[in-house]
Design a protein around this motif. Structure first.
Motif, PDB file in Angstrom:
ATOM      1  N   ASP A   1      -1.538  19.280 -23.292  1.00  0.00           N
ATOM      2  CA  ASP A   1      -2.423  18.763 -22.116  1.00  0.00           C
ATOM      3  C   ASP A   1      -3.733  18.552 -22.384  1.00  0.00           C
ATOM      4  O   ASP A   1      -4.557  17.993 -21.481  1.00  0.00           O
ATOM      5  CB  ASP A   1      -1.974  19.426 -20.802  1.00  0.00           C
ATOM      6  CG  ASP A   1      -2.581  20.880 -20.818  1.00  0.00           C
ATOM      7  OD1 ASP A   1      -2.801  21.501 -21.754  1.00  0.00           O
ATOM      8  OD2 ASP A   1      -2.519  21.404 -19.530  1.00  0.00           O
TER       9      ASP A   1
ATOM     10  N   GLN B   1      -5.429  14.907 -22.707  1.00  0.00           N
ATOM     11  CA  GLN B   1      -5.744  14.206 -21.623  1.00  0.00           C
ATOM     12  C   GLN B   1      -7.305  14.956 -21.066  1.00  0.00           C
ATOM     13  O   GLN B   1      -8.053  13.860 -20.862  1.00  0.00           O
ATOM     14  CB  GLN B   1      -4.758  14.222 -20.641  1.00  0.00           C
ATOM     15  CG  GLN B   1      -5.214  13.355 -19.420  1.00  0.00           C
ATOM     16  CD  GLN B   1      -5.002  11.775 -19.613  1.00  0.00           C
ATOM     17  OE1 GLN B   1      -4.009  11.280 -20.182  1.00  0.00           O
ATOM     18  NE2 GLN B   1      -6.107  11.086 -19.518  1.00  0.00           N
TER      19      GLN B   1
ATOM     20  N   LYS C   1       3.417  15.920 -28.261  1.00  0.00           N
ATOM     21  CA  LYS C   1       3.892  14.897 -27.287  1.00  0.00           C
ATOM     22  C   LYS C   1       3.576  15.140 -26.049  1.00  0.00           C
ATOM     23  O   LYS C   1       3.564  16.358 -25.382  1.00  0.00           O
ATOM     24  CB  LYS C   1       5.336  14.741 -27.476  1.00  0.00           C
ATOM     25  CG  LYS C   1       5.959  14.453 -28.740  1.00  0.00           C
ATOM     26  CD  LYS C   1       7.418  14.241 -28.942  1.00  0.00           C
ATOM     27  CE  LYS C   1       7.902  13.788 -30.166  1.00  0.00           C
ATOM     28  NZ  LYS C   1       9.403  13.563 -30.335  1.00  0.00           N
ATOM     29  N   THR C   2       2.832  14.234 -25.114  1.00  0.00           N
ATOM     30  CA  THR C   2       2.366  14.441 -23.880  1.00  0.00           C
ATOM     31  C   THR C   2       2.287  13.180 -23.432  1.00  0.00           C
ATOM     32  O   THR C   2       2.183  12.144 -23.956  1.00  0.00           O
ATOM     33  CB  THR C   2       1.123  15.183 -23.692  1.00  0.00           C
ATOM     34  OG1 THR C   2       0.672  15.560 -22.603  1.00  0.00           O
ATOM     35  CG2 THR C   2      -0.138  14.335 -24.414  1.00  0.00           C
ATOM     36  N   GLU C   3       2.248  12.831 -21.931  1.00  0.00           N
ATOM     37  CA  GLU C   3       1.879  11.532 -21.336  1.00  0.00           C
ATOM     38  C   GLU C   3       0.512  11.401 -21.069  1.00  0.00           C
ATOM     39  O   GLU C   3      -0.284  12.347 -20.502  1.00  0.00           O
ATOM     40  CB  GLU C   3       2.739  11.755 -19.940  1.00  0.00           C
ATOM     41  CG  GLU C   3       2.788  10.293 -19.324  1.00  0.00           C
ATOM     42  CD  GLU C   3       3.274  10.235 -18.004  1.00  0.00           C
ATOM     43  OE1 GLU C   3       3.059   9.531 -16.814  1.00  0.00           O
ATOM     44  OE2 GLU C   3       4.849  10.877 -18.206  1.00  0.00           O
TER      45      GLU C   3
ATOM     46  N   ASP D   1      -2.998   8.916 -20.045  1.00  0.00           N
ATOM     47  CA  ASP D   1      -3.548   7.861 -19.570  1.00  0.00           C
ATOM     48  C   ASP D   1      -4.616   7.163 -20.378  1.00  0.00           C
ATOM     49  O   ASP D   1      -5.788   8.175 -20.683  1.00  0.00           O
ATOM     50  CB  ASP D   1      -4.309   8.068 -18.089  1.00  0.00           C
ATOM     51  CG  ASP D   1      -4.874   6.780 -17.605  1.00  0.00           C
ATOM     52  OD1 ASP D   1      -4.859   5.801 -18.195  1.00  0.00           O
ATOM     53  OD2 ASP D   1      -5.437   7.031 -16.481  1.00  0.00           O
TER      54      ASP D   1
END
Length: 326
Positions: free
Chosen positions: A218, A221, A243-245, A247
């Motif tokens: 995290d 981001q 791996k991370t989501e 924006d």
């Protein structure tokens, strides 16, 4: 010669001393009688089986050594037998003798012990390449170093400050924060403070120009939020995962550059260029005692498993070293 072998991939107890013939240097290589070697995070990953060495590299652990050249291969003109050097090796450092490309050797700085010298190559090659070659960090800029108390972190802090950069560093305990503060950085205890809020508060909302990140997860981001416009973010490891989501809008809005690298897979030509720049720009600082490696602990060759356990505990501040030949 003695060397540290792995019975198989696994915990630190798979490491054991074995014997093998002393290797012979090929053209462009030197043989170093090793007096000290550095313990690095990639060694841990390789021992666990998650970081296999390149096909042309030694399967023996160890990426940096210091010692005395005992034999030189053909076409080596810059070094001679008896020279005391530290070197970035392509594996094989956990041994009484190690092969190194001659172009990846550097002289031991004035008044440095073998232990201190062996603490230099992996961290200084990595930091110089990523901060000063890739991120183009310049005097007058601001830098955020994650993992500020690690070997990489303490190296990055000292080099950046010596070259005129204002440094912030995250660390996870009071003692680690004190350690990075003693090197001249502004410490942020990530267990008690949000580094994004702290960076914004201490830069009047501007953010930092460069971020060196070995955490990932995290933090990727959050780094976007802590970055200034036109900032450069360099990832050199992903201790919290790759791996991370994300924006990615801040990358466009702030015109951010997101990059990264590993050192071991770089070409010999790239490593040679790093070595030459270190000799020109960094070795004078070491010779003048303006910067120095921070040594956490030194373990005898026979206690390499304990050295690995020390690194895995993440309690260390600075480098963990292995004393090989006494």
């Amino acid at each position: 010669m003695k060397f540290i072998a792995m019975k198989n991939a696994g915990d630190a107890d798979v490491l054991e001393i074995q014997h093998m013939e002393i290797p012979t240097p090929k053209s462009g290589e030197v043989l170093i009688r090793v007096y000290a070697a550095g313990i690095n995070r990639p060694d841990i990953f390789q021992r666990k089986g998650s970081y296999p060495p390149p096909q042309d590299a030694s399967p023996i652990l160890g990426l940096e050594v210091a010692g005395e050249i005992s034999e030189i291969g053909k076409d080596v003109t810059d070094w001679k037998i008896g020279d005391k050097v530290c070197a970035l090796v392509n594996g094989g450092g956990y041994a009484e003798y190690a092969i190194a490309p001659a172009t990846q050797c550097l002289p031991i700085p004035d008044q440095f012990s073998f232990i201190q010298a062996a603490a230099l190559p992996e961290n200084f090659f990595t930091v110089w390449h990523n901060l000063f070659q890739r991120a183009q960090l310049k005097s007058g800029e601001t830098l955020l170093v994650h993992g500020g108390s690690s070997g990489i972190g303490t190296t990055a802090i000292q080099l950046a400050i010596a070259l005129g950069v204002k440094v912030f560093a995250t660390a996870g305990s009071v003692d680690k924060c004190k350690a990075v503060q003693s090197l001249g950085a502004t410490a942020i205890n990530y267990r008690e403070q949000d580094f994004v809020s702290e960076i914004k508060a201490q830069t009047q909302g501007q953010g930092v120009d460069v971020i060196l990140d070995m955490v990932g997860g995290d933090y990727i981001q959050r780094n976007f939020s802590a970055a200034a416009k036109d900032a450069r973010i360099v990832n050199i490891a992903f201790l919290n995962g790759s791996k991370t989501e994300l924006d990615l809008m801040p990358v466009m809005v702030k015109r951010l550059t997101l990059t990264g690298s590993t050192l071991r897979g770089q070409s010999p030509q790239v490593k040679e260029s790093i070595a030459q720049e270190l000799k020109q720009h960094v070795w004078p600082l070491l010779n003048e005692q303006k910067i120095k490696p921070i040594i956490d602990s030194v373990f005898p060759f026979s206690e390499v498993a304990s050295a690995h356990e020390r690194m895995e505990s993440s309690q260390h501040i600075g480098k963990i070293m292995l004393e090989v030949n006494s």
